[in-house]
Design an enzyme around this catalytic site. Structure first.
Site, PDB file in Angstrom:
ATOM      1  N   ASP A  99      -9.924 -12.047   1.860  1.00  0.00           N
ATOM      2  CA  ASP A  99      -8.706 -12.034   2.726  1.00  0.00           C
ATOM      3  C   ASP A  99      -8.143 -12.952   3.115  1.00  0.00           C
ATOM      4  O   ASP A  99      -8.826 -14.390   3.381  1.00  0.00           O
ATOM      5  CB  ASP A  99      -9.037 -11.217   3.844  1.00  0.00           C
ATOM      6  N   ASP A 125      -6.663 -13.744   5.830  1.00  0.00           N
ATOM      7  CA  ASP A 125      -6.615 -14.250   7.382  1.00  0.00           C
ATOM      8  C   ASP A 125      -8.147 -14.659   7.853  1.00  0.00           C
ATOM      9  O   ASP A 125      -8.181 -14.803   9.204  1.00  0.00           O
ATOM     10  CB  ASP A 125      -5.982 -13.461   8.206  1.00  0.00           C
ATOM     11  N   TRP A 135      -3.206   0.058   4.412  1.00  0.00           N
ATOM     12  CA  TRP A 135      -4.377  -0.471   4.859  1.00  0.00           C
ATOM     13  C   TRP A 135      -5.399   0.688   4.892  1.00  0.00           C
ATOM     14  O   TRP A 135      -5.500   1.579   5.217  1.00  0.00           O
ATOM     15  CB  TRP A 135      -4.167  -0.969   6.368  1.00  0.00           C
ATOM     16  N   GLU A 159     -10.192   0.919   0.891  1.00  0.00           N
ATOM     17  CA  GLU A 159     -10.521   0.576  -0.740  1.00  0.00           C
ATOM     18  C   GLU A 159     -11.692  -0.435  -0.739  1.00  0.00           C
ATOM     19  O   GLU A 159     -12.613  -0.179  -1.535  1.00  0.00           O
ATOM     20  CB  GLU A 159      -9.312  -0.506  -1.085  1.00  0.00           C
ATOM     21  N   ASP A 160     -12.243  -0.975   0.336  1.00  0.00           N
ATOM     22  CA  ASP A 160     -13.240  -1.607   0.424  1.00  0.00           C
ATOM     23  C   ASP A 160     -14.634  -0.505   0.538  1.00  0.00           C
ATOM     24  O   ASP A 160     -15.834  -0.790  -0.001  1.00  0.00           O
ATOM     25  CB  ASP A 160     -13.550  -2.701   1.482  1.00  0.00           C
ATOM     26  N   MET A 212     -10.930 -15.335  12.317  1.00  0.00           N
ATOM     27  CA  MET A 212      -9.672 -14.526  12.007  1.00  0.00           C
ATOM     28  C   MET A 212      -8.482 -15.029  12.690  1.00  0.00           C
ATOM     29  O   MET A 212      -8.497 -15.117  13.979  1.00  0.00           O
ATOM     30  CB  MET A 212      -9.852 -12.915  12.127  1.00  0.00           C
ATOM     31  N   HIS A 219      -2.983 -12.006  13.901  1.00  0.00           N
ATOM     32  CA  HIS A 219      -1.553 -11.436  13.431  1.00  0.00           C
ATOM     33  C   HIS A 219      -1.346  -9.957  13.646  1.00  0.00           C
ATOM     34  O   HIS A 219      -2.198  -9.223  13.955  1.00  0.00           O
ATOM     35  CB  HIS A 219      -1.650 -11.694  11.896  1.00  0.00           C
ATOM     36  N   ARG A 274      -0.101  -6.203  12.513  1.00  0.00           N
ATOM     37  CA  ARG A 274       0.093  -5.447  11.325  1.00  0.00           C
ATOM     38  C   ARG A 274       1.301  -5.716  10.476  1.00  0.00           C
ATOM     39  O   ARG A 274       2.548  -5.842  10.939  1.00  0.00           O
ATOM     40  CB  ARG A 274      -0.277  -3.928  11.447  1.00  0.00           C
TER      41      ARG A 274
HETATM   42  C1  BGC Z   1     -11.695   1.158   6.705  1.00  0.00           C
HETATM   43  C2  BGC Z   1     -11.918  -0.404   5.813  1.00  0.00           C
HETATM   44  C3  BGC Z   1     -11.797  -1.360   7.006  1.00  0.00           C
HETATM   45  C4  BGC Z   1     -12.633  -1.008   8.219  1.00  0.00           C
HETATM   46  C5  BGC Z   1     -12.993  -2.116   8.869  1.00  0.00           C
HETATM   47  C6  BGC Z   1     -12.438   1.360   7.885  1.00  0.00           C
HETATM   48  O1  BGC Z   1     -12.148   2.646   8.500  1.00  0.00           O
HETATM   49  O2  BGC Z   1     -11.517   2.244   5.847  1.00  0.00           O
HETATM   50  O3  BGC Z   1     -10.857  -0.334   4.869  1.00  0.00           O
HETATM   51  O4  BGC Z   1     -12.157  -2.521   6.208  1.00  0.00           O
HETATM   52  O5  BGC Z   1     -12.430   0.260   8.795  1.00  0.00           O
HETATM   53  O6  BGC Z   1     -11.671  -2.344   9.812  1.00  0.00           O
END
Ligand code: BGC
Length: 349
Positions: A198, A200, A260, A263-264, A290, A293, A295
């Site tokens: 990322d 940031d 947002w 995906e992770d 971090m 910022h 959103r």
């Molecule tokens: C989201 C993730 C995010 C995580 C932490 C989760 O609810 O699905 O994408 O990285 O929260 O913020």
């Protein structure tokens, strides 16, 4: 004469035919001989033939300008030590000066060429591509470059930084940009390891190594904004490291997470489906600051993410690196990074 005429004609024609055939065989013999000579010629170290994929930009530049002495030097370099002697102990002091300029960062990092660096006195243990998805966060990028370049150099890595910019104003898609980064970076060099980063998040400790392990690695155990605590057990966001084969094996990220979140988590599911196990450095090392910022517009919370996540085991084989379609708008080799601008399309609905 009357009798000789047809016979003599045949004889004369035969003579020409014979001469013609002889010349053809001589030509064929010469052509064959020169062909053999080309095949046998040894390919010299510094010829364009040597400049194939798999060599770093710096090696290519060296080869082009090489004298015999300089050619011997890289091969004679020893492997860098397991632990770099350049690492600083404890937390590195981070600064976020509003007056910082790109030119300052460039002049602090003269050994970086077109985003790429190699230690001069030893051969790096891994070649690492740092992939940073980005859109309109110039100040964050500047702060990150300011800290990341010296940090990676102290780790004695061979690395290059790739910034993957999403063109247009469709909803942001971090994961798809990272897939693009992986595919584009591999066109330059056969990188061993990929860091999905990322823009940031700035690492606070030099011992948080940007190397790949036998298992996928999650580098952000804690960040200042959340009291340096792991957000939840399966958290796999922010900064992660996977080697070339691990990422390929899970078919990369999903391309379908617009906006947002999620995906992770999807990548974690893919990793677990492959029976891989996520590893993390100790909590006192895997710490990040971090940069604050709000959103971003164009990156609203993805309300569909839980539904998508439920489908990952069913769709991961078809949705990922092998289905990542995009159009590269430009690829610029800037002093501190390779800047890839891509049109990745927009969400279906
Ligand atoms: C989201 C993730 C995010 C995580 C932490 C989760 O609810 O699905 O994408 O990285 O929260 O913020």
């Amino acid at each position: 004469m009357g009798f000789c005429l047809p016979v003599c004609k045949v004889f004369r024609r035969g003579k020409y035919l014979f001469l013609f055939l002889i010349s053809l065989s001589v030509l064929a013999w010469i052509a064959n001989l020169s062909g053999e000579t080309m095949k046998e010629a040894p390919v010299s170290f510094a010829t364009p033939q040597a400049l194939v994929k798999g060599e770093s930009l710096r090696e290519k530049l060296n080869a082009l300008t090489a004298t015999p002495d300089r050619l011997i030097t890289p091969a004679a370099k020893e492997q860098c030590p397991e632990e770099s002697p350049l690492l600083r102990k404890g937390a590195v002091k981070l600064s976020f000066e509003s007056s910082l300029k790109l030119k300052d960062v460039e002049s602090d990092n003269k050994a970086v060429i077109e985003g790429e660096f190699e230690p001069s006195d030893c051969t790096a243990r891994q070649s690492v591509a740092i992939l940073i998805p980005h859109r309109g966060r110039e100040k964050h990028l500047l702060y990150l470059l300011h800290h990341l370049h010296p940090f990676l150099q102290r780790q004695q890595l061979h690395y290059a930084i790739y910034i993957i910019q999403q063109a247009g104003d469709a909803t942001f898609n971090r994961a798809k940009l990272l897939n693009v980064g992986y595919l584009e970076a591999l066109k330059d060099y056969s990188w061993d390891c990929f860091i999905f980063h990322d823009v940031d998040l700035v690492p606070e400790n030099d011992h948080n190594l940007y190397f790949c392990d036998k298992q996928p690695k999650h580098l952000v155990v804690g960040r200042n904004a959340t009291g340096y605590k792991l957000r939840y057990k399966g958290y796999f966001g922010g900064v992660t490291a996977m080697n070339r084969d691990q990422f390929f094996q899970v078919n990369g990220f999903s391309n379908n997470y617009w906006g947002w979140g999620g995906e992770d988590d999807d990548l974690r599911v893919r990793v677990e489906l492959q029976k891989m196990k996520i590893v993390r450095p100790p909590a006192d090392i895997a710490r990040y600051t971090m940069v604050f910022h709000k959103r971003d517009s164009g990156n609203q919370i993805n309300k569909d993410r839980m539904r998508l996540l439920g489908r990952t085991p069913l769709v991961w084989r078809k949705d990922g690196l092998n289905s990542c379609s995009y159009k590269t708008m430009s690829l610029e080799r800037l002093p501190l990074y390779v800047n890839v601008t891509v049109d990745i399309g927009k969400p279906l609905s």
